[in-house]
Design a protein around this motif. Structure first.
Motif, short mmCIF file in Angstrom:
data_model
loop_
_atom_site.label_atom_id
_atom_site.label_comp_id
_atom_site.label_asym_id
_atom_site.label_seq_id
_atom_site.Cartn_x
_atom_site.Cartn_y
_atom_site.Cartn_z
N VAL A 1 8.32 5.98 -26.47
CA VAL A 1 7.94 6.54 -27.67
C VAL A 1 9.01 6.63 -28.47
O VAL A 1 9.91 7.64 -28.32
N GLY A 2 9.28 5.99 -29.54
CA GLY A 2 10.33 5.89 -30.46
C GLY A 2 11.74 5.91 -29.77
O GLY A 2 11.76 4.76 -28.91
N SER A 3 12.51 6.69 -29.74
CA SER A 3 13.75 6.75 -28.87
C SER A 3 13.69 7.52 -27.88
O SER A 3 14.85 7.84 -27.16
N SER A 4 12.45 8.02 -27.52
CA SER A 4 12.57 9.01 -26.33
C SER A 4 11.36 8.18 -25.30
O SER A 4 11.14 7.08 -25.29
N PHE A 5 10.33 8.98 -24.91
CA PHE A 5 9.27 8.64 -23.97
C PHE A 5 8.51 9.67 -23.63
O PHE A 5 8.60 10.82 -23.67
N VAL A 6 7.21 9.43 -23.24
CA VAL A 6 6.27 10.50 -22.74
C VAL A 6 6.10 10.13 -21.04
O VAL A 6 6.10 8.91 -20.67
#
Length: 130
Positions: free
Chosen positions: A36-41
């Motif tokens: 998700v974007g520059s991160s994660f779930v």
């Protein structure tokens, strides 16, 4: 009654490391991850294989303290969570003990997660045998 719970955290990787290291004695593990974007779930869950606890990146500052309790199969598992927390340098709000004001046999440990939430491992059984 509840199917799953998702919380937003400042740093998903740090939160995941915390939950897996501290609540690993209860069988918590990663089951699903997506960017998700520059991160994660990430979807975490217990031995049943269902990702029912989700961590995702926060879109703003957290302003409320959550309380989340994970079921432990016995008192030894609560004690193992406490030991893992102490080893990891986690803030222990309340060391493992029986909480008779909740109900007889309520045995829990209360900790502070990286986002300041009050998290717990609890066993709802009776006192130790003997």
């Amino acid at each position: 009654m509840m199917d799953h719970l998702g919380i937003q955290v400042a740093d998903v990787a740090a939160a995941e490391d915390f939950y897996l290291s501290v609540f690993g004695p209860l069988g918590l593990r990663e089951y699903l991850r997506y960017p998700v974007g520059s991160s994660f779930v990430v979807g975490l869950g217990g031995p049943d294989g269902q990702p029912d606890f989700w961590l995702s990146p926060a879109e703003g500052d957290e302003t409320r303290e959550l309380h989340i309790a994970f079921v432990a199969p016995d008192r030894a598992a609560v004690d193992a969570v406490h030991e893992a927390a102490v080893t990891a340098g986690v803030s222990v709000l309340h060391a493992p003990r029986e909480w008779p004001e909740y109900h007889p046999g309520y045995y829990g440990v209360f900790l502070r997660d990286p986002d300041g939430h009050n998290v717990e491992a609890v066993f709802h059984g009776g006192p130790p045998a003997g």
